[in-house]
Design an enzyme around this catalytic site. Sequence first.
Site, PDB file in Angstrom:
ATOM      1  N   CYS A  55       0.870  -1.174   0.257  1.00 40.78           N
ATOM      2  CA  CYS A  55      -0.219  -0.087  -0.070  1.00 40.78           C
ATOM      3  C   CYS A  55       1.036   1.451  -0.007  1.00 40.78           C
ATOM      4  CB  CYS A  55      -0.941   0.461   0.858  1.00 40.78           C
ATOM      5  SG  CYS A  55      -1.597  -1.363   1.422  1.00 40.78           S
ATOM      6  N   ARG A  69      -4.323   1.005  -0.753  1.00 34.99           N
ATOM      7  CA  ARG A  69      -4.725  -0.146  -0.734  1.00 34.99           C
ATOM      8  C   ARG A  69      -4.727  -0.973  -1.752  1.00 34.99           C
ATOM      9  NH1 ARG A  69      -8.862  -4.580   1.746  1.00 34.99           N
ATOM     10  NH2 ARG A  69      -7.006  -6.357   2.332  1.00 34.99           N
ATOM     11  N   LEU A  70      -3.535  -1.688  -1.536  1.00 35.40           N
ATOM     12  CA  LEU A  70      -3.362  -2.902  -2.984  1.00 35.40           C
ATOM     13  C   LEU A  70      -3.478  -3.872  -2.394  1.00 35.40           C
ATOM     14  CD1 LEU A  70      -2.613  -3.715  -5.564  1.00 35.40           C
ATOM     15  CD2 LEU A  70      -0.010  -4.057  -4.846  1.00 35.40           C
ATOM     16  N   SER A 121      11.219 -12.546  -5.073  1.00 31.38           N
ATOM     17  CA  SER A 121      12.172 -12.050  -5.997  1.00 31.38           C
ATOM     18  C   SER A 121      13.778 -12.492  -4.996  1.00 31.38           C
ATOM     19  CB  SER A 121      12.644 -10.930  -5.637  1.00 31.38           C
ATOM     20  OG  SER A 121      13.190  -9.878  -4.591  1.00 31.38           O
ATOM     21  N   GLY A 122      14.693 -12.296  -5.439  1.00 28.16           N
ATOM     22  CA  GLY A 122      16.152 -13.005  -5.144  1.00 28.16           C
ATOM     23  C   GLY A 122      17.065 -12.207  -4.760  1.00 28.16           C
TER      24      GLY A 122
END
Length: 642
Positions: free
Chosen positions: A2, A45-46, A367-368
Amino acid sequence: MCGIVGIISEHHSDLIEKATDQLASRGPDARGVFRDQHLALGHRRLSIIDTSEGANQPMQDESGRYTLVFNGEFYQFKTYRNLLENEGVKFRTQSDTEVLLQLYLRDGIDFLQKLDGFFAIAIYDKEEQSLLLARDRMGIKPLYWYADQERFCFASEMKALMALGIPRMLDRASLFTYLQLNYIPAPNTILKDAHKLPPGHYLKIEKVNQWPVFYDEPKAYYEIPKTSFTYNDLTPRNYVTAQQTLYELLDESVQRRMVSDVPLGAFLSGGIDSSTICALASRHVDKLHTFSIGFKDEPFFDETHYAQLVAKKFNTEHTVFSLGNDDLYGGLQSILDYIDEPFADSSAINVFLLSQYTREKVTVALSGDGADEMFSGYNKHYAEFRARNPGIKGEMVRSLYPLLRQLPKGRHSKITNLNRQLQRFAEGMKLSNRDRYWKWATFSNEEKSNYLLREPLIEQEQRLSDLAYDYKKRKDFLLRNISKKGNLNEVLYTDMQLVLPNDMLYKVDLMSMANSLEVRTPFLDKNVVDFAFEIPVQFKINERMRKKIVQDTFRKILPEELFNRPKKGFEVPLLGWLRNELDERIRQEWFHPDFLEEQQIFNPAAIQSLLQKLHSNSPDGAPYTVWALIVFQSWYKKYMMH
């Protein structure tokens, strides 16, 4: 994931809606605003965990005393939810946000020690009239703040902070640092009196509804342990045990980061780090979605073959986005439009496009990131190892320095790039540990950066100006953990505090949030990080191998082809763009003499000299300095001239 924003002011709280809307791409699913007398909080907000309206923010407890806005994820929220329910707490939602709020109600500031995740948080206590701000341990999520006699405000992005009406005065010490590093380290920003809350810190504001408000300096609630600085037990059995521990900790971290109520996938570059994350994640879900970008116009840098080997081995649902240089160039303007504080890491274009395409398929991606900084994965780490253990080859390079100075240098071909690297190495060997670190962390040195400024920050006289003193004080603070006799873990520790949060994580957050994509980083789990700085540097690097323990731990499960190959990376074709597609805009827009005269910031003679260097047979670092200036000029036109 968010965006959060807030303001305490007698006169400016009506700007909260405008500021909240500046964060729309961080949170396209819902918008909320809370007001109480002189305080206002905003949230975009997501929706990731509990996508219902009941989990929207700002969120209050049942009594209405506490109000929270939260950006991030709290991974072990289900465990704490069960504990709190056993203690009699009643929950209204299934969200991690409500668990976080209830945990604060129970434990106060100590709740920060229990949070496993990444976050920027603000909690308002109406009865106590206080506001608590906090940022996650590693700095995965950003948090800006500003205070003067009229307001105290904070936000997830600088553009929201500026929408709250803060004064826009250029911080020239920050600009000088930016011209060297291509980014601006916390706690400073490009604007005077605007700050980044450092990773692992909190800030408490008292007397919210009295004026002026009172606040103390930010306080640390977490620091990476420094055990590895003095570790000497190097027995083979301990190394085998360390591998087992790393495997278990990282697998647990990946598993915790797979909780989501929306589609989840993973970035897969074909490198060791992202391949490791995908290998572990594929154990916990059927048909993991994985995503790579390929470079069809740059076959030397295209590593999608290796990504596909990993995808096949672990039976992932793999998607390759094959991009040409035109696609990369097309992302350039989008990035310039989104950046709200100068940031000139050109690989942001790759991250932006990967995030853009990935978001069409999923809302969350693993992700790395972080492994290189902790476990010694960069060329500069190997160079540092060789500088401290030079041997015959190192001494030979040092002796060739006069010849290397004469050779053409630049990143646009293998030969000129090798010349550049060898000269930097030879120069670095002559320096102290601190000065060498700074040289290898920067794209431009102090002398060149000074020349670019119309009013030089560092004068020729011995006496330092106030501005130069400020810069030196900041630089000394950034390098404080590198000693004369320490080991290479001090360099990695400094990378974790300087490069990781201010460049790598900032880049991923900014570019992914521009596309409403949440990115999770299993290597940066607290337990993994603490472990990484409990083991000795010999477990991480030697004369034959970088990131040794990571490679040895996961060699058994990853395709053999991933090992024993050069780390290529990929840099966008900046030099060609600057000489061709962008040439007219450089001369007529960003570096036009009238604009430079109006700004009164840059030295026109230095700009002309830089452009001549750009078009020479030995451009060396000129493309990166020109790009840094373009980013700054674009930002300046957008935010400082209106």
